[in-house]
Structures are given as C-alpha cells and as structure tokens.
Write a protein that holds these residues in place. Structure first.
Motif, mmCIF file in Angstrom:
data_model
loop_
_atom_site.group_PDB
_atom_site.id
_atom_site.type_symbol
_atom_site.label_atom_id
_atom_site.label_comp_id
_atom_site.label_asym_id
_atom_site.label_seq_id
_atom_site.Cartn_x
_atom_site.Cartn_y
_atom_site.Cartn_z
ATOM 1 N N LYS A 163 36.446 5.744 69.888
ATOM 2 C CA LYS A 163 35.516 5.764 71.015
ATOM 3 C C LYS A 163 34.545 4.594 70.986
ATOM 4 O O LYS A 163 34.142 4.079 72.028
ATOM 5 C CB LYS A 163 34.719 7.084 71.022
ATOM 6 N N SER A 168 39.530 -0.662 71.375
ATOM 7 C CA SER A 168 40.287 0.534 71.748
ATOM 8 C C SER A 168 40.722 0.486 73.208
ATOM 9 O O SER A 168 39.918 0.218 74.099
ATOM 10 C CB SER A 168 39.436 1.781 71.507
ATOM 11 N N ASP A 169 41.999 0.780 73.453
ATOM 12 C CA ASP A 169 42.476 0.754 74.834
ATOM 13 C C ASP A 169 41.842 1.860 75.667
ATOM 14 O O ASP A 169 41.586 1.682 76.859
ATOM 15 C CB ASP A 169 44.008 0.832 74.888
ATOM 16 N N THR A 170 41.554 3.029 75.062
ATOM 17 C CA THR A 170 40.926 4.100 75.825
ATOM 18 C C THR A 170 39.486 3.741 76.190
ATOM 19 O O THR A 170 39.017 4.062 77.290
ATOM 20 C CB THR A 170 40.947 5.422 75.038
ATOM 21 N N THR A 312 50.609 -0.111 78.045
ATOM 22 C CA THR A 312 49.367 0.292 78.704
ATOM 23 C C THR A 312 49.158 -0.481 80.001
ATOM 24 O O THR A 312 48.677 0.073 81.002
ATOM 25 C CB THR A 312 48.166 0.063 77.771
ATOM 26 N N TYR A 367 45.111 11.530 78.400
ATOM 27 C CA TYR A 367 43.927 10.885 78.969
ATOM 28 C C TYR A 367 44.300 9.624 79.738
ATOM 29 O O TYR A 367 43.564 9.196 80.619
ATOM 30 C CB TYR A 367 42.867 10.568 77.914
ATOM 31 N N TYR A 368 45.431 9.013 79.424
ATOM 32 C CA TYR A 368 45.851 7.858 80.204
ATOM 33 C C TYR A 368 46.053 8.242 81.670
ATOM 34 O O TYR A 368 45.682 7.508 82.587
ATOM 35 C CB TYR A 368 47.140 7.262 79.637
ATOM 36 N N PHE A 371 42.435 9.484 83.159
ATOM 37 C CA PHE A 371 41.541 8.339 83.366
ATOM 38 C C PHE A 371 41.986 7.550 84.600
ATOM 39 O O PHE A 371 41.174 7.201 85.460
ATOM 40 C CB PHE A 371 41.576 7.406 82.152
ATOM 41 N N GLU A 397 35.464 10.031 78.327
ATOM 42 C CA GLU A 397 35.816 9.991 76.907
ATOM 43 C C GLU A 397 35.450 11.296 76.189
ATOM 44 O O GLU A 397 36.165 11.749 75.294
ATOM 45 C CB GLU A 397 35.144 8.793 76.240
ATOM 46 N N THR A 401 39.275 11.460 75.345
ATOM 47 C CA THR A 401 39.543 10.889 74.021
ATOM 48 C C THR A 401 39.191 11.862 72.904
ATOM 49 O O THR A 401 39.973 12.073 71.976
ATOM 50 C CB THR A 401 38.744 9.586 73.835
#
Length: 472
Positions: A163, A168-170, A312, A367-368, A371, A397, A401
C-alpha cells in the motif's frame, strides 16, 4: 441528467455487464482482462443495436485511454526499475540485511518489519510473501511458533509495504483511477494504515515474548549465503530507494523520479556487479533472469522488467473499453444520480461508496476489476461535497488491497493460503491491520478527522487535472 438511452435500457446494460463480470471471474475463473473485454464488447454491441453511434463510443474510449497514458508509463517505469534494482543488487542487499535482524523473542515483530521493508522497496506483496515470507515460515517451524501467527505477521508486513510503495501497481492504479497525485494518495493512506500496523506490531511483541529458541533455519542461511556469493553487497546499493523515496515525498514529478531510479540502478549494476549494456538492457525489458541455482533465491530475484507490467497495462485498456460505452450510454450518470439521491451528505456518500466497493470486491475478489470499473464512476462525486478525491483513493485501497488477503476466493487470498500453507481463516485474526483500516475509515468519516476537504477553486483545478490524469 443527460443519457443517450432510456433508464430501462441503461439498467439492462448494467445488469448484463455485471453478470458477465461476476460469472467470468467467479465461475469460469477467466483472466480479469478477458472478462472486461468480453463485457465491454457485449455493451458496445447492445449500444449499437439501440442506436448509439460508434463515433461517440470511439471518442469516449480514446478519451479514457488518453487519461490512462501517464499511469501506463508509470507502470512500465516501475517494471523497469524493479528489474534493474534486482540486477544491481539493491533489492538483494535489502533482503540480506533484513534477515540479519532476526532475534527469537521478537521474531514475529521482525518478520513483519522485514516484509514491510521488502514490499515497500520492491512494490510487490506477492513477491515478498513468496520469498522471504516462505523463509520465515520455515523459521517459525524451527522456533515452535504456530504458523498462523507467523502468516499473519508476514501478510500484514507485505500488504503494508504494498500500500505504501510508489512501486506498487495497486497504489499507482488507485491514484490513477481517482485522478489523485501519487504522493498525496500515499500520504493520505497513513491515517488508516499506520494505526492498524502499530496495533499489529504490539500484538506480535506480546505473542512473541512467549517463545524463545535459536534460529538455525536452512532457508535463511541458504538465502543469505547465496545472495552474498552472487552479488557485491556494497552498502551504497541502498542509496537508490532512499533517494527515490525522498524525491517522491518532496512532490517531485513521478516519471522523472523513476527515471532517476532506473539510471542509478543501471550505473550501480555496471559499477558493483560488472554488468554490461546488453545485460542491463535485458533486465530493463525482461527483469532479472539470472540463476543462482537455488530455487528459493531464484524465485525471489527473477521478477521485474517492462514486460512484467504488460498484463496490467492490458487490464487498464480493457477497463477503458468496458467503462467507456457505459459512460456514452449514460449509465454512469444513472449510477451517480442514484447514489447522490440516497446520499444527502458527504458522510453518507462516503459510507455508501465504502460499502459498495467492499461488497463488489468481496463478490469478485479482484481489486483490479473494482478499481478499474468503480474508480472512474465514483471519483467525481467527491467534488460535489467539497471533498478531496484522495479520500476516495484511500477507500479503494482500504476496501481492496488490504481486504484481499481476507477473502479466500480472491486471487490474493488463494495465493497466500497456498504459498504459506495456512488457510485464510486461521491467520485472519492475527492480521488486524487488514480489517482495522476499514474500521478507522468509518470512524474518520463519522467524526470528520482525517478527511481532506478542498475549496471550490481547488475543485475546479482538480477537474482540470483529471483530464490529464496528473499523478505527479
């Protein structure tokens, strides 16, 4: 409300698209990118059949892709930076010194902190859990500490780092879909994330003092000796992440900052590891591909590279293809209007968004997807109430996440349970940070503490910034 379709047809589009997403992810278990492309294609076909012009759909798709261009470049830069930091020895030296900190009485505490550091520096909770996380599970067995305690500490550390990492991609994606600067998003998450981490660390200290013993785990020794023999672990290798984090938190532009990180990684790979231009270029493109002939170390090191982020990137493109025709058809307006009718205040609006995202995430476990789909829909609602959109990116998040390891059927939850060999239900209670983020988020919404507001003039600037998705 300006819609291109009747409310009935718009609701039909919503129902069909959600049905395709749920069935594709939960039952067919197809890749999220393919599911979104399928749902988007179905929506486009229905829109065309119901009289919406292709030119209007195409225009919205192109606008969405244009807004995602900077986040895509950032993701690609992150991939290259992780790859070159592996090759240069920057990430290996962090792992090496992290493992040196282990003491029996504070094993759980140190395991959590070490996973925090590795996840922050590498930007991957999965990589952290699958490498030193696995090693710590072996140590836990040697010390006689129950595995579900250790699994909880590992997961908390890995998710905290995920996080709070600009790699981080998220983290990048949550900021991107909310049209929030990356550094603002990361700083705002401290409100809900740090208290949960502190409570978790206190828990690990209390539990850890019940145990004593000597650490003589073969995995730990193997990792350290292998890293020492294959890399020149000069302390100067730690400089790149320190410099990058300082620049990020000083609000320097993200892409140039990551460019500095990549250049530093290339120089250190050449100076300390003796790598030539061909090897450096290969690491930037494909990540670290060298072999130490030790499986657990190779699993730790063989990651990163521009190519690692292409999946991604494809997901972001698929999300644009999925969401754009819904916007063209007026579906987004209907969703926003419905929530706004129910949400009479900023508090009820934020609680509604937190609940909706939590609910859909629990169902999809991805989450992808949530989001990418809900982010563009909900972000503008915060402007109406004079609230900064970073409140929304933090919610994504906290309910995505951080929640993922607690959902057994989510990709992350399944990965953790399989990798660490501990069922989700057994480590969940010993990973309090994961659910306390939501608790603190609700408290902040109700009390107003930790909720960022904007002035009317700032809202106008934010809207203009959203057109270019200025993350930096």
């Amino acid at each position: 409300m300006n819609t291109s379709l009747s409310p009935l047809k718009a609701i039909t589009l919503i129902a069909i698209s959600i049905l395709i997403v749920f069935v594709g992810i939960l039952y067919i278990k197809a890749p999220s990118t393919i599911v979104l492309l399928t749902a988007g294609s179905a929506v486009i076909i229905l829109c065309l059949l119901w009289g919406i012009k292709w030119d209007a759909i195409e225009k919205d798709i192109l606008n969405s892709l244009q807004a995602m261009f900077i986040p895509i470049l950032i993701l690609l830069a992150v991939g290259m930076m992780v790859g070159i930091w592996m090759l240069s020895g920057t990430i290996p030296i962090i792992v090496y010194y992290g493992l040196l900190l282990i003491e029996p009485s504070i094993f759980l505490f140190v395991a959590c902190i070490a996973c925090c550091l590795m996840s922050i520096m590498s930007g991957t909770s999965w990589g952290t859990i699958g490498t030193i996380g696995v090693a710590f599970m072996g140590v836990s067995l040697g010390l006689g500490i129950p595995l579900h305690y250790t699994a909880g500490a590992i997961v908390v550390g890995a998710i905290f780092g995920d996080k709070m990492s600009p790699l981080s991609d998220t983290t990048v994606m949550a900021a991107a879909v909310s049209d929030v600067k990356l550094v603002d998003h990361m700083k705002h998450m401290l409100y809900t994330t740090v208290p949960g981490l502190m409570i978790s660390l206190i828990l690990y200290l209390v539990i850890g003092f019940q145990y004593s013993g000597q650490i003589a785990d073969e995995n730990i020794s193997t990792i350290m000796s292998t890293l020492d023999s294959h890399f020149n672990l000069n302390p100067l290798l730690i400089l790149p992440p320190i410099i990058i984090l300082i620049m990020i938190y000083k609000n320097k532009p993200t892409l140039p900052v990551f460019g500095v990180g990549i250049i530093l990684g290339c120089l250190l790979a050449a100076i300390f590891q003796g790598k030539g231009p061909a090897e450096i270029a290969a690491a930037l493109n494909n990540g670290f591909t060298g072999s130490t002939e030790v499986e657990i170390v190779d699993t730790m090191l063989q990651r990163g590279g521009l190519s690692s982020m292409l999946g991604t990137v494809a997901l972001l493109i698929a999300a644009a293809i999925f969401g754009s025709p819904l916007r063209t058809a007026g579906v987004i307006d209907i969703i926003l209007d419905s929530i706004q009718k129910l949400a009479k205040t900023g508090k009820t609006m934020m609680l509604s968004n937190l609940s909706l995202h939590s609910f859909i995430f629990i169902i999809t476990g991805s989450y992808y997807v949530t989001f990418a789909v809900l982010g563009p829909m909900m972000k503008s609602m915060y402007d109406k109430y004079g609230l900064h959109r970073k409140n929304f990116s933090r919610t994504l998040e906290d309910t995505g996440t951080a929640l993922a390891p607690l959902i057994p059927w989510s990709v992350t939850g399944a990965f953790i349970a399989q990798t660490l060999g501990v069922p989700t239900g057994e480590y969940a209670l010993f990973a309090p940070m994961l659910y306390l983020g939501i608790v603190f988020a609700i408290i902040y919404i109700l009390t107003g503490f930790g909720i960022s507001k904007v002035k009317p003039t700032e809202i106008k600037v934010e809207k203009n910034a959203s057109q270019t998705t200025d993350l930096v």
